[in-house]
Design an enzyme around this catalytic site. Structure first.
Site, PDB file in Angstrom:
ATOM      1  N   LYS A 205       0.854  -1.187   0.000  1.00 53.03           N
ATOM      2  CA  LYS A 205       0.000   0.000   0.000  1.00 53.03           C
ATOM      3  C   LYS A 205       0.890   1.237   0.000  1.00 53.03           C
ATOM      4  O   LYS A 205       1.710   1.433   0.897  1.00 53.03           O
ATOM      5  CB  LYS A 205      -0.904   0.002   1.230  1.00 53.03           C
ATOM      6  CG  LYS A 205      -1.744   1.269   1.346  1.00 53.03           C
ATOM      7  CD  LYS A 205      -2.790   1.164   2.420  1.00 53.03           C
ATOM      8  CE  LYS A 205      -3.541   2.485   2.562  1.00 53.03           C
ATOM      9  NZ  LYS A 205      -4.577   2.430   3.600  1.00 53.03           N
ATOM     10  N   ARG A 215     -10.819   9.929   1.888  1.00 49.08           N
ATOM     11  CA  ARG A 215     -10.657  10.612   3.181  1.00 49.08           C
ATOM     12  C   ARG A 215     -11.771  11.631   3.385  1.00 49.08           C
ATOM     13  O   ARG A 215     -12.197  11.862   4.515  1.00 49.08           O
ATOM     14  CB  ARG A 215      -9.263  11.242   3.278  1.00 49.08           C
ATOM     15  CG  ARG A 215      -8.170  10.158   3.365  1.00 49.08           C
ATOM     16  CD  ARG A 215      -6.765  10.732   3.418  1.00 49.08           C
ATOM     17  NE  ARG A 215      -5.761   9.670   3.297  1.00 49.08           N
ATOM     18  CZ  ARG A 215      -4.468   9.875   3.051  1.00 49.08           C
ATOM     19  NH1 ARG A 215      -4.018  11.109   2.914  1.00 49.08           N
ATOM     20  NH2 ARG A 215      -3.642   8.858   2.950  1.00 49.08           N
ATOM     21  N   LYS A 229       1.086  10.050   5.534  1.00 48.60           N
ATOM     22  CA  LYS A 229       1.268   8.702   6.086  1.00 48.60           C
ATOM     23  C   LYS A 229       2.554   8.064   5.581  1.00 48.60           C
ATOM     24  O   LYS A 229       2.668   6.849   5.500  1.00 48.60           O
ATOM     25  CB  LYS A 229       0.039   7.852   5.733  1.00 48.60           C
ATOM     26  CG  LYS A 229      -1.271   8.457   6.240  1.00 48.60           C
ATOM     27  CD  LYS A 229      -2.451   7.511   6.129  1.00 48.60           C
ATOM     28  CE  LYS A 229      -3.711   8.139   6.733  1.00 48.60           C
ATOM     29  NZ  LYS A 229      -4.887   7.239   6.669  1.00 48.60           N
ATOM     30  N   GLU A 245       7.465  -6.657   1.130  1.00 51.22           N
ATOM     31  CA  GLU A 245       6.244  -6.547   1.932  1.00 51.22           C
ATOM     32  C   GLU A 245       5.349  -7.774   1.736  1.00 51.22           C
ATOM     33  O   GLU A 245       4.826  -8.349   2.688  1.00 51.22           O
ATOM     34  CB  GLU A 245       5.448  -5.282   1.550  1.00 51.22           C
ATOM     35  CG  GLU A 245       6.016  -3.981   2.094  1.00 51.22           C
ATOM     36  CD  GLU A 245       5.711  -3.790   3.585  1.00 51.22           C
ATOM     37  OE1 GLU A 245       5.124  -4.689   4.214  1.00 51.22           O
ATOM     38  OE2 GLU A 245       6.083  -2.726   4.119  1.00 51.22           O
ATOM     39  N   LYS A 260      -2.255  -1.495  -3.826  1.00 52.35           N
ATOM     40  CA  LYS A 260      -3.120  -0.319  -3.750  1.00 52.35           C
ATOM     41  C   LYS A 260      -2.282   0.944  -3.803  1.00 52.35           C
ATOM     42  O   LYS A 260      -1.264   0.998  -3.109  1.00 52.35           O
ATOM     43  CB  LYS A 260      -3.880  -0.396  -2.424  1.00 52.35           C
ATOM     44  CG  LYS A 260      -4.744   0.798  -2.107  1.00 52.35           C
ATOM     45  CD  LYS A 260      -5.284   0.641  -0.726  1.00 52.35           C
ATOM     46  CE  LYS A 260      -6.091   1.881  -0.395  1.00 52.35           C
ATOM     47  NZ  LYS A 260      -6.443   1.938   0.994  1.00 52.35           N
ATOM     48  N   SER A 286     -10.340   5.528  -4.495  1.00 50.21           N
ATOM     49  CA  SER A 286     -11.291   6.616  -4.676  1.00 50.21           C
ATOM     50  C   SER A 286     -10.856   7.633  -5.726  1.00 50.21           C
ATOM     51  O   SER A 286     -11.666   8.082  -6.541  1.00 50.21           O
ATOM     52  CB  SER A 286     -11.516   7.310  -3.334  1.00 50.21           C
ATOM     53  OG  SER A 286     -10.285   7.758  -2.788  1.00 50.21           O
ATOM     54  N   TYR A 325     -15.437   0.824  -6.286  1.00 49.08           N
ATOM     55  CA  TYR A 325     -16.688   1.500  -5.962  1.00 49.08           C
ATOM     56  C   TYR A 325     -17.716   1.315  -7.077  1.00 49.08           C
ATOM     57  O   TYR A 325     -18.892   1.575  -6.878  1.00 49.08           O
ATOM     58  CB  TYR A 325     -16.421   2.997  -5.733  1.00 49.08           C
ATOM     59  CG  TYR A 325     -15.455   3.205  -4.596  1.00 49.08           C
ATOM     60  CD1 TYR A 325     -15.896   3.182  -3.285  1.00 49.08           C
ATOM     61  CD2 TYR A 325     -14.087   3.361  -4.836  1.00 49.08           C
ATOM     62  CE1 TYR A 325     -15.002   3.317  -2.230  1.00 49.08           C
ATOM     63  CE2 TYR A 325     -13.187   3.507  -3.792  1.00 49.08           C
ATOM     64  CZ  TYR A 325     -13.650   3.467  -2.489  1.00 49.08           C
ATOM     65  OH  TYR A 325     -12.770   3.581  -1.453  1.00 49.08           O
TER      66      TYR A 325
HETATM   67  C1  PBG Z   1      -7.522   3.379   5.698  1.00 51.12           C
HETATM   68  C2  PBG Z   1      -7.794   3.257   4.255  1.00 51.12           C
HETATM   69  C3  PBG Z   1      -7.610   4.220   3.253  1.00 51.12           C
HETATM   70  C4  PBG Z   1      -8.122   3.670   2.089  1.00 51.12           C
HETATM   71  C5  PBG Z   1      -8.578   2.385   2.397  1.00 51.12           C
HETATM   72  N1  PBG Z   1      -8.352   2.144   3.748  1.00 51.12           N
HETATM   73  C6  PBG Z   1      -7.112   5.614   3.303  1.00 51.12           C
HETATM   74  C7  PBG Z   1      -5.751   5.914   3.744  1.00 51.12           C
HETATM   75  O1  PBG Z   1      -4.901   5.036   3.901  1.00 51.12           O
HETATM   76  O2  PBG Z   1      -5.521   7.093   3.988  1.00 51.12           O
HETATM   77  C8  PBG Z   1      -8.193   4.369   0.766  1.00 51.12           C
HETATM   78  C9  PBG Z   1      -9.199   3.849  -0.184  1.00 51.12           C
HETATM   79  C10 PBG Z   1      -9.517   4.755  -1.321  1.00 51.12           C
HETATM   80  O3  PBG Z   1      -8.897   5.814  -1.544  1.00 51.12           O
HETATM   81  O4  PBG Z   1     -10.432   4.391  -2.052  1.00 51.12           O
HETATM   82  N2  PBG Z   1      -6.289   3.058   6.159  1.00 51.12           N
END
Ligand code: PBG
Length: 336
Positions: A205, A215, A229, A245, A260, A286, A325
């Site tokens: 990720k 968010r 992050k 990983e 992701k 998203s 989605y």
């Molecule tokens: C939470 C999480 C996130 C997403 C899925 N689980 C956001 C992040 O890590 O800030 C993002 C999913 C998306 O953007 O569709 N840890």
């Protein structure tokens, strides 16, 4: 393709367009197929009853209350979608620095899981493990001296997972990127008699700007502010690190691994699938969804067509399944 022979064919004896001429021949030549069975539907839940409101930055996506989600899950399952993944919009007053709401058996995610499992017991339910929907600072873990601490966070994540499993969730999907969490979760689940619960690891990720609309949808962007992050999510510059990983997560007991975001990271999907031959998933996040749909709304491209093409692209890259989605709309299109 690595050993592609140079004498394979030559124009004019070989004309590749012959195979593409008819609809029937194109179908026969197709190397990859997308089916509703490849999709995990990612959904947002909000509190209440009979509630549904649009997510402004994600055209066609809504936040719904658990009862509405249960009805929609029934439809999704009947369209052939095997599973959904639930994300909560926690009320700001329930957020704390340590994210205790994650451990509340009556929290929104648990309500949604129960509602879906009551309505469609045969549908798979995936729960995200990470504290960001519940922390007042929007980070995925506990913050000590401005650092997201690892081992203390992992302990809480294990309790969060047990809380979600008690509500009926089938798949625990940690998205937090703490080190060692897969092994700790497997151990905690097994110790509690949940050896049948699956672990879908957000293994690779990346720290991505493409999570922006998510968010907004769950309300963690206001908490996070200018924070990022990058001390736990991966650097977009890296590929080998993704393999490390994934390797660690497999050793620790992951049943499935995920990459992701999706579209900017198709090389990672391909390399992970080829290296490990694991059940491999990709999250069309998203921001990917938003940019395709927004261009569609502007009339700059065919938004739905772009989504379908991108989903097939994930299959071609080697993904066994896709979190998206657009799952319900895609399944409708696929079912004709
Ligand atoms: C939470 C999480 C996130 C997403 C899925 N689980 C956001 C992040 O890590 O800030 C993002 C999913 C998306 O953007 O569709 N840890």
């Amino acid at each position: 393709m690595a050993n592609f022979p140079g004498t394979y064919g030559r124009y004019p004896a070989t004309r590749l367009r012959r195979n593409r001429r008819y609809e029937w021949s194109r179908r026969l030549m197709a190397e990859n197929v997308l089916t509703p069975g490849d999709l995990i539907w990612t959904v947002f839940v909000r509190p209440g009853q009979g509630e549904s409101e649009p997510v402004p930055s994600m055209p066609g996506v809504e936040r719904v209350s658990p009862d509405v989600l249960a009805e929609q899950a029934r439809e999704a399952y009947s369209l052939g979608i095997p599973a959904l993944a639930v994300f909560p919009q926690t009320q700001p007053e329930r957020k704390t620095p340590d994210g205790d709401e994650a451990l509340n058996p009556g929290n929104l995610v648990c309500q949604a899981v129960r509602a879906v499992k009551d309505a469609v017991p045969e549908m798979g339910v995936v729960c995200d493990v990470a504290l960001d929907p519940y922390t007042s600072h929007g980070q995925d873990g506990l913050v000590r001296d401005s650092y997201v601490v690892n081992d203390e966070t992992v302990e809480i994540l294990c309790r969060q997972a047990l809380n979600q499993v008690a509500a009926g969730c089938d798949v625990i999907a940690p998205s937090d990127m703490m080190d060692g969490r897969i092994g700790a979760l497997r151990k905690a689940l097994d110790a509690a008699g949940h050896e049948k619960v699956l672990l879908l690891s957000y293994a690779a990720k990346y720290a991505s700007v493409f999570y922006g609309p998510f968010r907004d949808a769950v309300g963690s962007s206001t908490s996070l502010g200018e924070g990022d992050k990058r001390t736990y999510q991966m650097d977009p510059a890296n590929t080998d690190e993704a393999l490390r990983e994934v390797a660690l997560d497999i050793e620790e007991g992951a049943d499935m691994v995920m990459i992701k975001p999706g579209m900017p990271y198709l090389d990672i999907v391909r390399r992970v699938k080829e290296t490990f031959a694991m059940p491999t998933y990709v999250y069309q996040v998203s921001g990917e969804y938003a940019m395709l749909m927004a261009a569609g709304e502007k009339g700059w491209l065919d938004g739905e067509g772009a989504i379908m093409e991108s989903l097939l692209g994930f299959k071609r890259a080697g993904a066994d399944g896709i979190l998206t989605y657009a799952a319900v709309r895609a399944a409708k299109t696929l079912n004709g």
